[in-house]
Design an enzyme around this catalytic site. Structure first.
Site, PDB file in Angstrom:
ATOM      1  N   HIS A 125       0.815  -1.219   0.000  1.00 44.29           N
ATOM      2  CA  HIS A 125       0.000   0.000   0.000  1.00 44.29           C
ATOM      3  C   HIS A 125       0.852   1.275   0.000  1.00 44.29           C
ATOM      4  O   HIS A 125       0.311   2.369  -0.090  1.00 44.29           O
ATOM      5  CB  HIS A 125      -0.946   0.033   1.211  1.00 44.29           C
ATOM      6  CG  HIS A 125      -1.934  -1.099   1.207  1.00 44.29           C
ATOM      7  ND1 HIS A 125      -2.769  -1.340   0.147  1.00 44.29           N
ATOM      8  CD2 HIS A 125      -2.208  -2.050   2.140  1.00 44.29           C
ATOM      9  CE1 HIS A 125      -3.528  -2.402   0.422  1.00 44.29           C
ATOM     10  NE2 HIS A 125      -3.202  -2.853   1.616  1.00 44.29           N
ATOM     11  N   ASP A 162      -2.514 -10.875  -2.249  1.00 38.94           N
ATOM     12  CA  ASP A 162      -3.086 -10.371  -1.007  1.00 38.94           C
ATOM     13  C   ASP A 162      -4.583 -10.084  -1.219  1.00 38.94           C
ATOM     14  O   ASP A 162      -4.996  -9.793  -2.344  1.00 38.94           O
ATOM     15  CB  ASP A 162      -2.359  -9.073  -0.630  1.00 38.94           C
ATOM     16  CG  ASP A 162      -2.661  -8.606   0.773  1.00 38.94           C
ATOM     17  OD1 ASP A 162      -1.867  -8.890   1.673  1.00 38.94           O
ATOM     18  OD2 ASP A 162      -3.717  -7.952   0.969  1.00 38.94           O
ATOM     19  N   HIS A 164      -6.163  -7.559  -0.402  1.00 34.01           N
ATOM     20  CA  HIS A 164      -6.313  -6.145  -0.760  1.00 34.01           C
ATOM     21  C   HIS A 164      -5.560  -5.842  -2.057  1.00 34.01           C
ATOM     22  O   HIS A 164      -4.517  -6.443  -2.325  1.00 34.01           O
ATOM     23  CB  HIS A 164      -5.739  -5.250   0.345  1.00 34.01           C
ATOM     24  CG  HIS A 164      -6.328  -5.495   1.694  1.00 34.01           C
ATOM     25  ND1 HIS A 164      -5.723  -6.319   2.627  1.00 34.01           N
ATOM     26  CD2 HIS A 164      -7.463  -5.042   2.262  1.00 34.01           C
ATOM     27  CE1 HIS A 164      -6.476  -6.350   3.730  1.00 34.01           C
ATOM     28  NE2 HIS A 164      -7.535  -5.585   3.536  1.00 34.01           N
ATOM     29  N   ASP A 251      -4.341 -13.113   4.458  1.00 33.05           N
ATOM     30  CA  ASP A 251      -5.627 -12.400   4.566  1.00 33.05           C
ATOM     31  C   ASP A 251      -6.718 -12.798   3.559  1.00 33.05           C
ATOM     32  O   ASP A 251      -7.891 -12.473   3.795  1.00 33.05           O
ATOM     33  CB  ASP A 251      -5.459 -10.866   4.712  1.00 33.05           C
ATOM     34  CG  ASP A 251      -4.758 -10.176   3.575  1.00 33.05           C
ATOM     35  OD1 ASP A 251      -4.527 -10.832   2.560  1.00 33.05           O
ATOM     36  OD2 ASP A 251      -4.445  -8.963   3.729  1.00 33.05           O
TER      37      ASP A 251
HETATM   38 ZN   LIG Z   1      -3.832  -7.339   2.800  1.00 31.46          ZN
END
Ligand SMILES: [Zn+2]
Length: 356
Positions: A125, A162, A164, A251
């Site tokens: 991120h 991931d 995300h 995750d």
């Molecule tokens: Zn993540």
């Protein structure tokens, strides 16, 4: 086949405090299971001990003002944002974790090992001049830039599994055709950071080299692996990278607190094996698996082990889920098929493999 595992005891200092989902004991718990499973006794597995990344190395990716900001926040123990605290200890761990990624990548590129697992990594991120989502510096990009500069790599494929979307990595390489970024993640309308749509395919020189596969909540092993194979396998063959960098942790597991995908421990094993097979076929096994995410401490060690075992070359694993996964719905499979068809249509202009 030789495999290196990059790890340092101080990684546990990347602990964002009581009540925060990112806790330092994740590393200790995962390493304990790795030990119980006899991973470190395998003759082909070696440990890689990292040195901290230098400021100079960070500056190959990040803007000076941003790096200076993080260094200052660390000194003052002030948070970057609400969910991303910074302290001298967190900074020390972050620098070692990024150093671990570099150590792993160099060992692979020098041919000392074929594949590497860089524990604790994958801060996707963070962009050139911003952090967030528990991430300070983008270790994936720092690794890629080190290897491009020092080892002359021409093409790198990043596969981000991931839960995300890796907005930071995507932004950094959005107009770069020498880095093919492929991300499978939960539908951004339902999860942080809210971007990562199929239509975001890169721009300028990089158009067609940013590939997002948004998956609906409830996507299970079978559908996930189908999507991965449909997209990753043909693109990797056509792109012909010098190295594959994979990033993600636990995750996407069905019991993770932050995500709503439905992977099982066995799904992670097959995910990792699929990526490792692609690396074997397209780039002489050269693979760096960076794994760091996961917010259910009970399932994290098993998932991390399954991912590592896939890269190490296990045929089967004897760890499994302690809970029963929820049932899937037919709608999920149909939605994913529609997404894949739409994505291939958008990418047809850029990739021969999707014209057939
Ligand atoms: Zn993540």
């Amino acid at each position: 086949m030789k495999v290196g595992i990059a790890y340092h005891e101080k990684y546990r200092q990347y602990d964002m405090g009581p009540g925060h989902p990112f806790r330092g004991d994740r590393f200790v718990n995962a390493m304990r299971l790795f030990q119980e499973q006899g991973l470190f006794r395998l003759p082909n597995v070696t440990m890689l001990k990292p040195k901290p990344v230098t400021k100079q190395e960070l500056l190959k990716v990040h803007e000076k003002n941003y790096v200076d900001l993080i260094l200052r926040l660390a000194k003052e123990s002030k948070p970057y944002d609400m969910e991303t605290p910074v302290s001298p200890k967190i900074l020390e761990a972050a620098r070692l974790i990024i150093g671990g990624a570099i150590k792993a990548g160099k060992a692979v590129c020098e041919g000392r090992i074929e594949r590497a697992v860089a524990l604790g990594c994958g801060y996707h991120h963070a962009g050139r001049n911003y952090g967030g989502g528990f991430c300070l510096f983008n270790d994936i990009a720092v690794l890629v830039e080190q290897l491009r500069e020092k080892r002359g790599l021409e093409r790198v494929l990043i596969i981000d599994y991931d839960v995300h979307f890796g907005n930071g990595t995507s932004d950094i390489y959005y107009s770069d055709s020498s880095v093919l970024y492929i991300s499978l993640h939960q539908d951004p309308r339902t999860i942080y950071p809210g971007t990562g749509f199929a239509r975001q395919i890169g721009e300028g020189e990089g158009e067609g080299y940013n590939i997002n596969v948004p998956l609906p909540p409830g996507t299970d092993d079978q559908i996930y692996l189908h999507a991965l194979k449909e997209i990753l396998v043909p693109l990797a063959e056509e792109f012909n990278p010098d190295l594959i960098v994979a990033n993600g942790g636990s995750d996407p597991h069905f019991a993770d607190m932050l995500g709503s995908l439905r992977l099982t421990v066995n799904g992670f094993f097959n995910l990792s094996r699929t990526i490792a097979n692609v690396a074997e076929n397209v780039c002489q096994n050269k693979l760096v698996l960076m794994l760091g995410s996961g917010y259910n401490p009970t399932v994290l060690p098993q998932c991390w082990f399954a991912l590592t075992a896939g890269a190490v070359g296990y045929e089967t694993i004897n760890v499994e889920d302690q809970y029963t996964p929820p049932d899937e719905s037919d709608l999920v499979g149909m939605t994913v098929e529609a997404t894949l068809a739409g994505l291939k249509r958008i990418l047809r202009k850029h990739w021969k493999c999707f014209r057939r």
